[in-house]
Write a protein that holds these residues in place. Structure first.
Motif, PDB file in Angstrom:
ATOM      1  N   PHE A 169      25.737  48.061  53.952  1.00  9.01           N
ATOM      2  CA  PHE A 169      24.741  47.891  52.887  1.00  9.01           C
ATOM      3  C   PHE A 169      25.401  47.080  51.773  1.00  9.01           C
ATOM      4  O   PHE A 169      26.296  47.562  51.098  1.00  9.01           O
ATOM      5  CB  PHE A 169      24.288  49.248  52.350  1.00  9.01           C
ATOM      6  CG  PHE A 169      22.958  49.206  51.648  1.00  9.01           C
ATOM      7  CD1 PHE A 169      22.768  48.437  50.520  1.00  9.01           C
ATOM      8  CD2 PHE A 169      21.891  49.943  52.122  1.00  9.01           C
ATOM      9  CE1 PHE A 169      21.555  48.392  49.876  1.00  9.01           C
ATOM     10  CE2 PHE A 169      20.663  49.915  51.488  1.00  9.01           C
ATOM     11  CZ  PHE A 169      20.490  49.138  50.359  1.00  9.01           C
ATOM     12  N   PRO A 170      24.976  45.813  51.561  1.00  5.46           N
ATOM     13  CA  PRO A 170      25.607  44.981  50.532  1.00  5.46           C
ATOM     14  C   PRO A 170      25.460  45.589  49.139  1.00  5.46           C
ATOM     15  O   PRO A 170      24.424  46.186  48.813  1.00  5.46           O
ATOM     16  CB  PRO A 170      24.838  43.657  50.639  1.00  5.46           C
ATOM     17  CG  PRO A 170      24.255  43.664  52.013  1.00  5.46           C
ATOM     18  CD  PRO A 170      23.945  45.099  52.313  1.00  5.46           C
ATOM     19  N   VAL A 171      26.490  45.443  48.330  1.00  3.43           N
ATOM     20  CA  VAL A 171      26.449  45.873  46.936  1.00  3.43           C
ATOM     21  C   VAL A 171      26.006  44.674  46.110  1.00  3.43           C
ATOM     22  O   VAL A 171      26.715  43.669  46.015  1.00  3.43           O
ATOM     23  CB  VAL A 171      27.824  46.372  46.463  1.00  3.43           C
ATOM     24  CG1 VAL A 171      27.759  46.805  45.006  1.00  3.43           C
ATOM     25  CG2 VAL A 171      28.296  47.528  47.336  1.00  3.43           C
ATOM     26  N   THR A 172      24.830  44.753  45.542  1.00  5.49           N
ATOM     27  CA  THR A 172      24.271  43.632  44.791  1.00  5.49           C
ATOM     28  C   THR A 172      24.035  44.048  43.337  1.00  5.49           C
ATOM     29  O   THR A 172      23.950  45.232  43.030  1.00  5.49           O
ATOM     30  CB  THR A 172      22.949  43.185  45.421  1.00  5.49           C
ATOM     31  OG1 THR A 172      22.052  44.312  45.458  1.00  5.49           O
ATOM     32  CG2 THR A 172      23.164  42.626  46.810  1.00  5.49           C
ATOM     33  N   PRO A 173      23.918  43.076  42.425  1.00  5.91           N
ATOM     34  CA  PRO A 173      24.037  41.633  42.673  1.00  5.91           C
ATOM     35  C   PRO A 173      25.488  41.172  42.642  1.00  5.91           C
ATOM     36  O   PRO A 173      26.374  41.958  42.292  1.00  5.91           O
ATOM     37  CB  PRO A 173      23.254  41.035  41.501  1.00  5.91           C
ATOM     38  CG  PRO A 173      23.508  42.003  40.382  1.00  5.91           C
ATOM     39  CD  PRO A 173      23.552  43.365  41.031  1.00  5.91           C
ATOM     40  N   ASP A 174      25.698  39.885  43.014  1.00  4.11           N
ATOM     41  CA  ASP A 174      27.033  39.304  42.877  1.00  4.11           C
ATOM     42  C   ASP A 174      27.409  39.239  41.401  1.00  4.11           C
ATOM     43  O   ASP A 174      26.541  39.153  40.520  1.00  4.11           O
ATOM     44  CB  ASP A 174      27.064  37.901  43.485  1.00  4.11           C
ATOM     45  CG  ASP A 174      26.917  37.933  45.000  1.00  4.11           C
ATOM     46  OD1 ASP A 174      27.127  39.001  45.591  1.00  4.11           O
ATOM     47  OD2 ASP A 174      26.594  36.880  45.579  1.00  4.11           O
ATOM     48  N   LEU A 175      28.705  39.260  41.146  1.00  5.30           N
ATOM     49  CA  LEU A 175      29.191  39.139  39.769  1.00  5.30           C
ATOM     50  C   LEU A 175      29.382  37.667  39.448  1.00  5.30           C
ATOM     51  O   LEU A 175      30.180  36.991  40.102  1.00  5.30           O
ATOM     52  CB  LEU A 175      30.515  39.883  39.608  1.00  5.30           C
ATOM     53  CG  LEU A 175      30.494  41.368  39.997  1.00  5.30           C
ATOM     54  CD1 LEU A 175      31.899  41.944  39.945  1.00  5.30           C
ATOM     55  CD2 LEU A 175      29.565  42.136  39.081  1.00  5.30           C
ATOM     56  N   PRO A 176      28.668  37.123  38.463  1.00  5.77           N
ATOM     57  CA  PRO A 176      28.789  35.685  38.166  1.00  5.77           C
ATOM     58  C   PRO A 176      30.173  35.346  37.622  1.00  5.77           C
ATOM     59  O   PRO A 176      30.772  36.120  36.864  1.00  5.77           O
ATOM     60  CB  PRO A 176      27.698  35.444  37.125  1.00  5.77           C
ATOM     61  CG  PRO A 176      27.485  36.779  36.484  1.00  5.77           C
ATOM     62  CD  PRO A 176      27.714  37.799  37.561  1.00  5.77           C
ATOM     63  N   ALA A 177      30.654  34.187  38.006  1.00  7.75           N
ATOM     64  CA  ALA A 177      31.940  33.704  37.500  1.00  7.75           C
ATOM     65  C   ALA A 177      31.698  32.849  36.267  1.00  7.75           C
ATOM     66  O   ALA A 177      30.711  32.112  36.189  1.00  7.75           O
ATOM     67  CB  ALA A 177      32.659  32.888  38.573  1.00  7.75           C
ATOM     68  N   GLY A 178      32.581  32.961  35.289  1.00  3.55           N
ATOM     69  CA  GLY A 178      32.462  32.130  34.108  1.00  3.55           C
ATOM     70  C   GLY A 178      32.810  30.686  34.424  1.00  3.55           C
ATOM     71  O   GLY A 178      33.415  30.382  35.451  1.00  3.55           O
ATOM     72  N   PRO A 179      32.423  29.759  33.564  1.00  2.00           N
ATOM     73  CA  PRO A 179      32.763  28.354  33.792  1.00  2.00           C
ATOM     74  C   PRO A 179      34.270  28.161  33.790  1.00  2.00           C
ATOM     75  O   PRO A 179      35.008  28.898  33.121  1.00  2.00           O
ATOM     76  CB  PRO A 179      32.098  27.630  32.629  1.00  2.00           C
ATOM     77  CG  PRO A 179      31.898  28.679  31.580  1.00  2.00           C
ATOM     78  CD  PRO A 179      31.680  29.955  32.307  1.00  2.00           C
ATOM     79  N   PRO A 180      34.760  27.205  34.544  1.00  3.99           N
ATOM     80  CA  PRO A 180      36.212  27.023  34.646  1.00  3.99           C
ATOM     81  C   PRO A 180      36.833  26.510  33.352  1.00  3.99           C
ATOM     82  O   PRO A 180      36.173  25.893  32.527  1.00  3.99           O
ATOM     83  CB  PRO A 180      36.346  25.976  35.770  1.00  3.99           C
ATOM     84  CG  PRO A 180      35.061  25.220  35.719  1.00  3.99           C
ATOM     85  CD  PRO A 180      34.001  26.223  35.331  1.00  3.99           C
ATOM     86  N   VAL A 181      38.110  26.803  33.169  1.00  6.95           N
ATOM     87  CA  VAL A 181      38.861  26.292  32.020  1.00  6.95           C
ATOM     88  C   VAL A 181      39.218  24.842  32.286  1.00  6.95           C
ATOM     89  O   VAL A 181      39.857  24.516  33.284  1.00  6.95           O
ATOM     90  CB  VAL A 181      40.134  27.124  31.787  1.00  6.95           C
ATOM     91  CG1 VAL A 181      40.949  26.523  30.651  1.00  6.95           C
ATOM     92  CG2 VAL A 181      39.770  28.567  31.500  1.00  6.95           C
TER      93      VAL A 181
END
Length: 204
Positions: A169-181
């Motif tokens: 059972f997938p754990v949702t939602p995905d955790l968004p990544a911040g914009p790159p440095v």
């Protein structure tokens, strides 16, 4: 997810064990009242227990990449749940019930996992792309549990198969990544460089 396992089991058993016969497959509780209403040969697959397989729980996250190789999000590993079914056969003759149970057992023994083609299209299990193991008639952790289950249902003890499906059972939602440095601003204090600010800008 539970209903998807039901559908996959129905497709597997009806097509490869019952072979298009007039035997029905239902998921109702096999109570005394239900048994009195039944008037056709039936396979009953009663889902009596759902619990997480904590031994399979994983920690950490996996990276989800966008176009260009940039990390767009982080995905947590799925949780695995043990779905336990009490499978019984209901006809007018015990011999016929035993034949039906033998057919179901033989079908399940030929499949260590639910066939991918029988998972509902577009559902959680099909989208996850992971195998869904299935076992039949393994010794239960507590032999008294089946007897107690029949007592709770108010019915008489019958021959049965304990069928267990291990479903992710997938754990949702995905955790968004911040914009790159992309830039680092450095200030000098007393001749020593120190980082004062990190500016984050999207690459797109």
């Amino acid at each position: 997810m539970l209903h998807e396992v039901d559908e996959a089991l129905r497709e597997l058993v009806t097509s490869r064990a019952l072979n298009g016969s007039d035997v029905r497959l239902v998921f109702e509780a096999p109570t005394r009242e239900w048994a009195a209403r039944r008037n056709t040969p039936t396979i009953n697959a009663y889902l009596y227990d759902v619990r997480e397989d904590v031994k399979r729980r994983e920690t950490g996250v996996a990276r989800v990449y966008a176009e260009g190789g940039r990390v767009a999000a982080y995905r947590r590993p799925p949780r695995y749940y043990r779905l336990s079914y009490l499978v019984t056969a209901w006809t007018k003759q015990p011999e016929d019930e035993h034949r039906l149970l033998s057919a179901v057992l033989g079908c399940l023994l030929r499949h260590e996992t639910l066939p991918e083609t029988m998972l509902p299209t577009g559902g959680i299990l099909a989208t996850a792309g992971m195998p869904v193991p299935v076992t039949a008639a393994l010794p239960p952790a507590d032999p008294r549990s089946i007897t107690e289950l029949w007592s709770a249902l108010g019915g008489e003890l019958k021959p049965s198969l304990d069928v267990v499906v291990l479903a992710p059972f997938p754990v949702t939602p995905d955790l968004p990544a911040g914009p790159p440095v992309t830039e680092l601003e450095v200030e000098l204090h007393d001749g020593e460089p120190t980082v004062s600010e990190v500016r984050r800008r999207s690459l797109t």
